[in-house]
Write a protein that holds these residues in place. Structure first.
Motif, PDB file in Angstrom:
ATOM      1  N   LEU A 113       0.814  -1.218   0.000  1.00  0.00           N
ATOM      2  CA  LEU A 113       0.000   0.000   0.000  1.00  0.00           C
ATOM      3  C   LEU A 113       0.851   1.273   0.000  1.00  0.00           C
ATOM      4  CD1 LEU A 113      -2.975  -1.111   2.245  1.00  0.00           C
ATOM      5  CD2 LEU A 113      -2.919  -0.815  -0.219  1.00  0.00           C
ATOM      6  N   PRO A 114       0.221   2.435  -0.221  1.00  0.00           N
ATOM      7  CA  PRO A 114       0.952   3.700  -0.325  1.00  0.00           C
ATOM      8  C   PRO A 114       1.868   3.974   0.871  1.00  0.00           C
ATOM      9  CG  PRO A 114      -1.307   4.014  -0.988  1.00  0.00           C
ATOM     10  CD  PRO A 114      -1.216   2.629  -0.408  1.00  0.00           C
ATOM     11  N   GLN A 115       2.991   4.566   0.553  1.00  0.00           N
ATOM     12  CA  GLN A 115       4.002   4.979   1.516  1.00  0.00           C
ATOM     13  C   GLN A 115       4.721   3.808   2.169  1.00  0.00           C
ATOM     14  OE1 GLN A 115       4.605   8.167   1.114  1.00  0.00           O
ATOM     15  NE2 GLN A 115       2.758   8.247  -0.125  1.00  0.00           N
ATOM     16  N   ALA A 116       4.507   2.595   1.680  1.00  0.00           N
ATOM     17  CA  ALA A 116       5.245   1.430   2.172  1.00  0.00           C
ATOM     18  C   ALA A 116       6.567   1.343   1.423  1.00  0.00           C
ATOM     19  CB  ALA A 116       4.429   0.158   1.964  1.00  0.00           C
ATOM     20  N   TYR A 117       7.537   0.671   2.051  1.00  0.00           N
ATOM     21  CA  TYR A 117       8.860   0.496   1.461  1.00  0.00           C
ATOM     22  C   TYR A 117       9.270  -0.966   1.591  1.00  0.00           C
ATOM     23  CZ  TYR A 117      13.927   0.539   1.012  1.00  0.00           C
ATOM     24  OH  TYR A 117      15.210   0.271   0.626  1.00  0.00           O
ATOM     25  N   VAL A 118       9.729  -1.553   0.471  1.00  0.00           N
ATOM     26  CA  VAL A 118      10.279  -2.907   0.469  1.00  0.00           C
ATOM     27  C   VAL A 118      11.661  -2.814  -0.170  1.00  0.00           C
ATOM     28  CG1 VAL A 118       9.997  -5.285  -0.319  1.00  0.00           C
ATOM     29  CG2 VAL A 118       7.974  -3.938   0.315  1.00  0.00           C
ATOM     30  N   GLY A 119      12.681  -3.197   0.595  1.00  0.00           N
ATOM     31  CA  GLY A 119      14.063  -3.010   0.167  1.00  0.00           C
ATOM     32  C   GLY A 119      14.627  -4.121  -0.691  1.00  0.00           C
ATOM     33  N   ALA A 120      15.877  -3.908  -1.087  1.00  0.00           N
ATOM     34  CA  ALA A 120      16.593  -4.819  -1.980  1.00  0.00           C
ATOM     35  C   ALA A 120      16.670  -6.225  -1.411  1.00  0.00           C
ATOM     36  CB  ALA A 120      18.000  -4.287  -2.234  1.00  0.00           C
ATOM     37  N   ASP A 121      16.441  -7.193  -2.279  1.00  0.00           N
ATOM     38  CA  ASP A 121      16.555  -8.613  -1.958  1.00  0.00           C
ATOM     39  C   ASP A 121      15.647  -9.079  -0.820  1.00  0.00           C
ATOM     40  OD1 ASP A 121      18.472  -9.216  -3.998  1.00  0.00           O
ATOM     41  OD2 ASP A 121      19.975  -8.210  -2.771  1.00  0.00           O
ATOM     42  N   ALA A 122      14.631  -8.299  -0.493  1.00  0.00           N
ATOM     43  CA  ALA A 122      13.624  -8.770   0.458  1.00  0.00           C
ATOM     44  C   ALA A 122      12.808  -9.858  -0.228  1.00  0.00           C
ATOM     45  CB  ALA A 122      12.725  -7.620   0.892  1.00  0.00           C
ATOM     46  N   HIS A 123      12.271 -10.790   0.557  1.00  0.00           N
ATOM     47  CA  HIS A 123      11.448 -11.862  -0.002  1.00  0.00           C
ATOM     48  C   HIS A 123      10.152 -11.924   0.793  1.00  0.00           C
ATOM     49  CE1 HIS A 123      11.061 -15.865  -2.134  1.00  0.00           C
ATOM     50  NE2 HIS A 123       9.971 -15.750  -1.406  1.00  0.00           N
ATOM     51  N   LEU A 124       9.034 -11.711   0.076  1.00  0.00           N
ATOM     52  CA  LEU A 124       7.714 -11.747   0.694  1.00  0.00           C
ATOM     53  C   LEU A 124       6.960 -12.955   0.159  1.00  0.00           C
ATOM     54  CD1 LEU A 124       8.712  -8.772   0.964  1.00  0.00           C
ATOM     55  CD2 LEU A 124       6.328  -8.096   0.822  1.00  0.00           C
ATOM     56  N   GLY A 125       6.494 -13.811   1.065  1.00  0.00           N
ATOM     57  CA  GLY A 125       5.756 -15.000   0.680  1.00  0.00           C
ATOM     58  C   GLY A 125       4.359 -14.669   0.176  1.00  0.00           C
ATOM     59  N   VAL A 126       3.651 -15.679  -0.276  1.00  0.00           N
ATOM     60  CA  VAL A 126       2.299 -15.540  -0.819  1.00  0.00           C
ATOM     61  C   VAL A 126       1.407 -14.769   0.162  1.00  0.00           C
ATOM     62  CG1 VAL A 126       0.207 -16.839  -1.406  1.00  0.00           C
ATOM     63  CG2 VAL A 126       2.440 -17.637  -2.201  1.00  0.00           C
ATOM     64  N   GLY A 127       0.669 -13.790  -0.375  1.00  0.00           N
ATOM     65  CA  GLY A 127      -0.388 -13.133   0.387  1.00  0.00           C
ATOM     66  C   GLY A 127       0.049 -12.190   1.496  1.00  0.00           C
ATOM     67  N   CYS A 128       1.254 -11.661   1.422  1.00  0.00           N
ATOM     68  CA  CYS A 128       1.686 -10.692   2.442  1.00  0.00           C
ATOM     69  C   CYS A 128       1.019  -9.344   2.207  1.00  0.00           C
ATOM     70  CB  CYS A 128       3.201 -10.515   2.417  1.00  0.00           C
ATOM     71  SG  CYS A 128       4.112 -11.923   3.081  1.00  0.00           S
ATOM     72  N   ILE A 129       0.746  -8.647   3.307  1.00  0.00           N
ATOM     73  CA  ILE A 129       0.228  -7.280   3.246  1.00  0.00           C
ATOM     74  C   ILE A 129       1.275  -6.375   3.875  1.00  0.00           C
ATOM     75  CG2 ILE A 129      -1.518  -5.650   4.066  1.00  0.00           C
ATOM     76  CD1 ILE A 129      -3.436  -8.064   4.304  1.00  0.00           C
ATOM     77  N   ILE A 130       1.715  -5.376   3.108  1.00  0.00           N
ATOM     78  CA  ILE A 130       2.608  -4.350   3.640  1.00  0.00           C
ATOM     79  C   ILE A 130       1.790  -3.069   3.611  1.00  0.00           C
ATOM     80  CG2 ILE A 130       4.870  -3.254   3.498  1.00  0.00           C
ATOM     81  CD1 ILE A 130       4.870  -6.394   3.832  1.00  0.00           C
ATOM     82  N   ASN A 131       1.303  -2.688   4.776  1.00  0.00           N
ATOM     83  CA  ASN A 131       0.354  -1.589   4.874  1.00  0.00           C
ATOM     84  C   ASN A 131       1.057  -0.243   4.772  1.00  0.00           C
ATOM     85  OD1 ASN A 131      -2.253  -0.433   5.379  1.00  0.00           O
ATOM     86  ND2 ASN A 131      -2.730  -2.264   6.559  1.00  0.00           N
ATOM     87  N   GLY A 132       0.266   0.808   4.654  1.00  0.00           N
ATOM     88  CA  GLY A 132       0.791   2.158   4.474  1.00  0.00           C
ATOM     89  C   GLY A 132       1.808   2.536   5.535  1.00  0.00           C
ATOM     90  N   GLY A 133       2.950   3.058   5.110  1.00  0.00           N
ATOM     91  CA  GLY A 133       3.971   3.523   6.030  1.00  0.00           C
ATOM     92  C   GLY A 133       4.813   2.421   6.643  1.00  0.00           C
ATOM     93  N   ALA A 134       4.590   1.174   6.272  1.00  0.00           N
ATOM     94  CA  ALA A 134       5.379   0.064   6.808  1.00  0.00           C
ATOM     95  C   ALA A 134       6.696  -0.052   6.046  1.00  0.00           C
ATOM     96  CB  ALA A 134       4.596  -1.240   6.712  1.00  0.00           C
ATOM     97  N   ILE A 135       7.686  -0.623   6.712  1.00  0.00           N
ATOM     98  CA  ILE A 135       9.014  -0.788   6.114  1.00  0.00           C
ATOM     99  C   ILE A 135       9.445  -2.245   6.232  1.00  0.00           C
ATOM    100  CG2 ILE A 135      11.465  -0.192   6.293  1.00  0.00           C
ATOM    101  CD1 ILE A 135      10.554   2.517   7.479  1.00  0.00           C
ATOM    102  N   VAL A 136       9.859  -2.809   5.103  1.00  0.00           N
ATOM    103  CA  VAL A 136      10.501  -4.120   5.070  1.00  0.00           C
ATOM    104  C   VAL A 136      11.860  -3.863   4.432  1.00  0.00           C
ATOM    105  CG1 VAL A 136      10.415  -6.480   4.180  1.00  0.00           C
ATOM    106  CG2 VAL A 136       8.290  -5.322   4.858  1.00  0.00           C
TER     107      VAL A 136
END
Length: 174
Positions: A113-136
């Motif tokens: 979602l908006p304002q979320a950040y997912v960085g280099a080489d991160a791995h998210l499995g099936v069906g993950c939710i990264i909500n607004g303003g969250a950081i991975v």
């Protein structure tokens, strides 16, 4: 990014769950050109059916994009698997206002979602939710069905087990 499915048919996505998250997702999908969503929900008014009605021939069009917008992480993953088996496309949705590294791996059904950040080489499995303003952050690994709530942080190299929730303000360290 590996595993990302780009839906050919972006018109009228199907959303399972018409609670707050489902309505929010429908707003973002519509604003970003996916068209008006139809909902399946067992309890909400104005839906085209219940959660288990996804196999209805009137709704099922091969390749139709479908999202599961439910807070129950286990049920979200289960329904994503059933949607894919039925012939729906379970694409990744990345808001135009989110930042996702090109080297990140997002498996089917992830929602960023908006304002979320997912960085280099991160791995998210099936069906993950990264909500607004969250950081991975870079090199983080999220199991299937993980929900990172608004303002949650998964630091570099950290791992989050499948079906877990990282709450608002929570920081997961390596």
């Amino acid at each position: 990014m590996a595993f990302i499915s780009i839906s050919i048919t972006k018109n009228h996505p199907l959303i399972l769950g018409k609670g707050g998250f489902g309505r929010q997702l429908a707003d973002w999908l519509s604003a970003e050109g996916w068209g008006e969503a139809e909902f399946l929900d067992d309890n909400a008014p104005g839906c085209v059916g219940g959660l288990r009605d996804y196999a209805d021939p009137k709704l099922l069009k091969p390749g139709r994009p479908a999202f599961v917008a439910l807070g129950d992480n286990s049920l979200r993953v289960e329904l994503l698997q059933k949607l894919a088996a039925a012939g729906y496309d379970t694409p990744v949705f990345i808001s135009d206002m989110a930042a996702v590294s090109p080297s990140a791996v997002l498996e089917p059904g992830c929602v960023i979602l908006p304002q979320a950040y997912v960085g280099a080489d991160a791995h998210l499995g099936v069906g993950c939710i990264i909500n607004g303003g969250a950081i991975v952050d870079h090199n983080a690994v999220l199991g299937r069905g993980v929900h990172v709530a608004p303002g949650g942080i998964v630091k570099a190299g950290a791992e989050v087990e499948a079906l877990a929730k990282v709450d608002s303000g929570e920081i997961v360290r390596k």
